[in-house]
Design a protein around this motif. Structure first.
Motif, mmCIF file in Angstrom:
data_model
loop_
_atom_site.group_PDB
_atom_site.id
_atom_site.type_symbol
_atom_site.label_atom_id
_atom_site.label_comp_id
_atom_site.label_asym_id
_atom_site.label_seq_id
_atom_site.Cartn_x
_atom_site.Cartn_y
_atom_site.Cartn_z
ATOM 1 N N UNK A 94 0.825 -1.205 0.000
ATOM 2 C CA UNK A 94 0.000 0.000 0.000
ATOM 3 C C UNK A 94 0.864 1.262 0.000
ATOM 4 N N UNK A 95 2.031 1.196 0.613
ATOM 5 C CA UNK A 95 2.969 2.318 0.568
ATOM 6 C C UNK A 95 3.542 2.455 -0.835
ATOM 7 N N UNK A 96 3.800 1.328 -1.482
ATOM 8 C CA UNK A 96 4.319 1.365 -2.854
ATOM 9 C C UNK A 96 3.354 2.111 -3.779
ATOM 10 N N UNK A 97 2.056 1.902 -3.586
ATOM 11 C CA UNK A 97 1.064 2.604 -4.411
ATOM 12 C C UNK A 97 1.195 4.115 -4.227
ATOM 13 N N UNK A 98 1.292 4.550 -2.972
ATOM 14 C CA UNK A 98 1.403 5.992 -2.703
ATOM 15 C C UNK A 98 2.701 6.560 -3.263
ATOM 16 N N UNK A 99 3.778 5.797 -3.140
ATOM 17 C CA UNK A 99 5.068 6.286 -3.633
ATOM 18 C C UNK A 99 5.097 6.313 -5.160
ATOM 19 N N UNK A 100 4.414 5.380 -5.807
ATOM 20 C CA UNK A 100 4.341 5.446 -7.270
ATOM 21 C C UNK A 100 3.508 6.644 -7.706
#
Length: 483
Positions: A94-100
């Motif tokens: 879920x953090x990866x989504x925000x960082x992308x």
């Protein structure tokens, strides 16, 4: 009438005064948020934000396994592409989504490489608030608050405002000029010369035991956590909407049992369903020549393991057929190349497979290469090609050879000896030794020595190569035996 006007003006004066007071309080609070902030993490996001807009061809994300395994300067040397390792410790999907989402505010990469570790139960070793707290420093605006909202409500509110958390730091300030505007508002405009990669030394001397990462053909029935599955779909949708190709990978690590392998297989199943390529490096660690306690601490890759992983990814990407819209930037190119040159010195110090570090050196780095060679029969053709690309263009493995290359150009060579000066510093190379100011830097019992000196002669790497046994450093060929 006059009373009405007077009342209106008084009311307006009150409103203006109140607005001014609110503005003053808000301005002071905003200012103090900049003064009293987490000094340890304040630059982790700025480095990425300082990268020129729309300059990155490739973005790599994932957990610390990505941070320690992907070296953008090495990737540049092999592909000519600009990349950034925009990962974070224990990065949940879920953090990866925000960082992308953050990436697409400034960049439009043609390739998104995602390290998939945190879909596996092994992630429990690093579960906790820190994987959200640290990551929120890497993003801005809505994405920052979205990440913080994954924390318990009371804890997330604590991190909304830096001043509330760190207002007592004034008691320990050693330099009170930090609160002055010229420092508090100055900001950091540096570019991270590692481009997100985290460097770790390799092992100069190998331990008595080493092994490949485990891989299992059997599987048990598992299902990906719903949030991970949902986020994989969101990552795919984000990439598709921006014209970005996805590539998944998993680094070789210890601790993968059948259950964890099964979760990893589920990620690969998702990838197959969506036409996303992936690289299961634990499954090919023998092919890679990647060993626990040689190329990693069995969890995170060191510089030698990162070199192996990055090179494999670079070769894979070159064969993907992606049409990159690369925009050359002289400043970025210099940073990538200069850092690759520096890291190649460390890589060669710790890597004892000559085919690996000579391939890296063959990309053309400033400095001096000295070669001392006596033929005994048999020579690895890949090593021969690498040496010629480094600059030893007239090297013949059937004859004694002594040569010097400077910045990719052959300066001197002979079948008897070479006497070469750098300023007043004399280097003499013959069958007995490479001598630096008449101090031998090579092993007299070795039949091949390759020495590299940096341009300023401040650092050097001396390698004794056993060219008859596959191209390893002398005494290290056995580490590639079957185990």
């Amino acid at each position: 009438m006059n009373k009405t006007i007077k009342g209106f003006l008084n009311g307006l004066r009150v409103l203006v005064s109140a607005a001014a007071m609110v503005g003053l309080v808000f301005g002071c609070y905003t200012y103090l948020n900049k003064v009293f902030r987490n000094k340890e993490f304040e630059n982790v996001g700025v480095f990425f934000q300082n990268i020129p807009e729309d300059s990155m061809d490739v973005i790599t994300m994932g957990s610390s396994h990505a941070e320690y395994s992907f070296v953008p300067p090495f990737f540049y040397e092999e592909t000519g592409l600009y990349s950034y390792t925009y990962a974070s410790a224990c990065q949940p999907y879920e953090v990866a989504v925000e960082m992308l989402e953050e990436v697409y505010k400034r960049q439009n990469p043609k390739l998104f490489i995602f390290e998939v570790f945190t879909a596996m139960p092994l992630k429990s070793a690093c579960d906790g608030d820190s994987c959200y707290v640290f990551a929120q420093y890497k993003v801005t605006g809505k994405e920052r608050y979205d990440i913080l909202d994954y924390l318990p409500e009371e804890k997330s509110k604590e991190y909304y405002n830096e001043f509330l958390n760190y207002h007592n730091d004034w008691k320990t300030l050693e330099d009170y000029t930090q609160i002055f505007p010229e420092k508090a508002l100055a900001g950091n405009h540096d570019i991270d010369y590692n481009f997100g990669y985290l460097y770790t030394d390799g092992y100069e001397y190998y331990p008595g035991n080493w092994w490949h990462a485990a891989h299992y053909d059997e599987s048990v029935d598992v299902q990906l956590d719903q949030i991970d599955l949902d986020c994989l779909n969101k990552l795919y949708e984000l990439c598709t909407s921006h014209g970005t190709q996805m590539l998944l990978y998993k680094t070789p690590i210890d601790g993968i049992d059948i259950e964890n392998q099964s979760y990893l297989n589920k990620v690969w199943e998702w990838a197959d369903e969506h036409g996303v390529p992936y690289i299961d490096m634990p499954a090919i660690s023998r092919q890679l020549g990647f060993y626990m306690w040689i190329h990693s601490d069995s969890y995170h890759a060191n510089i030698t393991g990162a070199g192996i992983v990055t090179d494999y990814l670079a070769q894979y990407v070159k064969n993907m057929g992606i049409e990159f819209d690369h925009k050359e930037n002289a400043e970025l190119t210099k940073i990538y190349h200069d850092r690759a040159e520096e890291l190649s010195t460390y890589y060669a110090k710790f890597e004892h497979h000559a085919l690996k570090y000579t391939k890296l050196w063959s990309h053309g780095f400033d400095g001096y290469y000295f070669l001392r060679y006596f033929p005994l029969g048999g020579f690895n053709p890949e090593l021969l090609e690498n040496l010629k690309t480094i600059g030893f263009t007239d090297f013949d493995p059937n004859q004694e050879y002594y040569g010097v290359v400077h910045n990719g150009q052959l300066e001197a060579s002979s079948h008897e000896y070479v006497d070469y000066y750098i300023g007043e510093r004399e280097f003499y190379v013959d069958k007995n030794a490479i001598n630096d100011w008449w101090n031998p830097v090579s092993d007299p019992e070795s039949f091949m020595t390759l020495a590299y000196y940096t341009e300023d002669l401040e650092d050097k790497v001396v390698k004794e190569i056993e060219y008859r046994w596959g191209g390893y450093d002398r005494g290290y060929g056995e580490y590639d035996w079957e185990r």
